[in-house]
Design a protein around this motif. Structure first.
Motif, short mmCIF file in Angstrom:
data_model
loop_
_atom_site.label_atom_id
_atom_site.label_comp_id
_atom_site.label_asym_id
_atom_site.label_seq_id
_atom_site.Cartn_x
_atom_site.Cartn_y
_atom_site.Cartn_z
N UNK A 91 6.42 -14.73 -1.53
CA UNK A 91 6.61 -13.34 -1.14
C UNK A 91 7.97 -12.88 -1.63
N UNK A 92 7.99 -11.93 -2.55
CA UNK A 92 9.25 -11.45 -3.11
C UNK A 92 9.96 -10.54 -2.10
N UNK A 93 11.26 -10.60 -2.12
CA UNK A 93 12.08 -9.73 -1.29
C UNK A 93 12.31 -8.46 -2.08
N UNK A 94 11.36 -7.54 -2.02
CA UNK A 94 11.43 -6.34 -2.83
C UNK A 94 11.00 -5.11 -2.03
N UNK A 95 11.46 -3.97 -2.46
CA UNK A 95 10.95 -2.70 -1.94
C UNK A 95 9.84 -2.23 -2.87
N UNK B 123 -10.18 6.36 4.05
CA UNK B 123 -8.81 5.93 3.79
C UNK B 123 -7.97 5.93 5.05
N UNK B 124 -8.19 6.91 5.93
CA UNK B 124 -7.37 7.02 7.13
C UNK B 124 -7.54 5.81 8.05
N UNK B 125 -8.67 5.11 7.96
CA UNK B 125 -8.90 3.94 8.80
C UNK B 125 -8.23 2.69 8.23
N UNK B 126 -7.88 2.71 6.95
CA UNK B 126 -7.38 1.51 6.27
C UNK B 126 -5.92 1.58 5.86
N UNK B 127 -5.43 2.76 5.63
CA UNK B 127 -4.16 2.93 4.93
C UNK B 127 -3.01 2.20 5.62
N UNK B 128 -2.92 2.28 6.92
CA UNK B 128 -1.76 1.70 7.60
C UNK B 128 -1.84 0.18 7.69
N UNK B 129 -3.04 -0.36 7.81
CA UNK B 129 -3.19 -1.81 7.78
C UNK B 129 -2.71 -2.38 6.46
N UNK B 130 -3.09 -1.72 5.36
CA UNK B 130 -2.70 -2.21 4.03
C UNK B 130 -1.19 -2.06 3.84
N UNK B 131 -0.64 -0.93 4.25
CA UNK B 131 0.81 -0.71 4.14
C UNK B 131 1.58 -1.81 4.87
N UNK C 237 0.49 -4.88 5.90
CA UNK C 237 0.26 -6.23 5.40
C UNK C 237 0.98 -6.48 4.08
N UNK C 238 0.99 -5.46 3.21
CA UNK C 238 1.58 -5.63 1.88
C UNK C 238 3.04 -5.19 1.82
N UNK C 239 3.58 -4.79 2.96
CA UNK C 239 5.00 -4.42 3.07
C UNK C 239 5.37 -3.30 2.10
N UNK C 240 4.54 -2.23 2.11
CA UNK C 240 4.81 -1.06 1.27
C UNK C 240 5.90 -0.23 1.93
N UNK C 241 6.96 0.06 1.19
CA UNK C 241 8.08 0.84 1.74
C UNK C 241 7.74 2.32 1.80
#
Length: 284
Positions: free
Chosen positions: A21-25, A42-50, A52-56
């Motif tokens: 896991x890279x330490x990246x933004x 999309x509204x049901x999934x978007x926040x789970x993916x954000x 889990x994948x550490x999207x900034x």
């Protein structure tokens, strides 16, 4: 119901070394709210993916305001433009600092005045165009008033880019008429000749004919790596089309991301975050 599109090609992008896991933004410039009936909400999934994948940060546009029934080219959007953009405004206000809004532009179905109404209600980050779903060639003069609005409001324009109505050359022809407006080619050239498109962008920028950028959503690993090794590397940004491929949307990208982190550290920060932050948010 979730139908995956590109995830079954994830094995093509597998990283051969140890996955870390890279330490990246990450600023993902290609995301969606809204829905595509019988395929994805999309509204049901978007926040789970954000999470889990550490999207900034994530730039979103409303899929319901672009998608047509049965994905028909030139069909009627599922909901009107202003309603779509107001849904995006609400979600971005509730998630300030993480979600950023790209206003969908239903060219030929709505009007520039409708777009201007949305821009009075909220500070959008970009304008979004999907010529295939609109059913109008990207170089048609009907787009010009929208690019003029973009210039007046200092907004980049993001375009679905693929052979046909959304052909990169047609987007380039439009961008040449508005050289002050940053124009981003999503996918570089989805299912088309990406190497030609990379060269096209390079020549346009070198000649100062158009202010072109691109993202690499659904691009294979070799295309992404080649783009980041080219003269336009500082105009290539990470985008994923989140969360179109379902709950494990990022399985297509993990190998690509790890390869760039491991083998191309000199461009990784710009690709994953800095270039997008400069272009869309004015960060230095």
């Amino acid at each position: 119901m979730v139908n995956t599109f590109f995830g079954n090609r994830a094995d093509d992008n597998k990283y051969k070394g140890e996955i870390m896991t890279a330490d990246r933004k990450i600023f993902d410039i290609h995301g969606h709210n809204g829905s595509w009936p019988d395929r994805i909400n999309c509204d049901e999934l978007i926040f789970d993916v954000i999470k889990r994948e550490k999207i900034s940060k994530l730039l979103i546009s409303n899929l319901s305001g672009m998608e047509t029934e049965n994905h028909v080219e030139g069909g009627n959007p599922l909901i009107p433009e202003l309603e779509a953009n107001r849904q995006t405004i609400k979600l971005c206000k509730e998630n300030e600092g993480v979600l950023y809004a790209a206003a969908v532009c239903q060219v030929g179905k709505s009007s520039p005045e409708t777009l201007e109404q949305a821009l009075k209600e909220y500070k959008f980050t970009a304008l979004k165009f999907h010529p295939f779903l609109i059913g109008i060639d990207a170089n048609d003069k009907i787009y010009d008033p929208y690019l003029e609005i973009a210039e007046a409001n200092n907004l980049p324009c993001v375009f679905h880019s693929a052979p046909g109505t959304s052909d990169p050359m047609k987007i380039y022809m439009l961008a040449k008429r508005h050289p002050k407006v940053p124009v981003v080619l999503y996918h570089i050239n989805l299912m088309g000749n990406c190497e030609f498109t990379i060269e096209m962008i390079a020549k346009a920028v070198a000649k100062k004919e158009a202010n072109l950028y691109c993202d690499t959503a659904w691009c294979p690993m070799d295309v992404t790596v080649n783009a980041l090794r080219s003269s336009i590397k500082n105009r290539v940004m990470f985008g994923s089309d989140l969360p179109i491929d379902g709950p494990d949307h990022f399985r297509y990208y993990r190998g690509i991301m790890q390869t760039i982190d491991d083998l191309m550290p000199n461009v990784a920060d710009d690709y994953f975050y800095n270039t997008a932050a400069r272009l869309f948010l004015g960060e230095e």
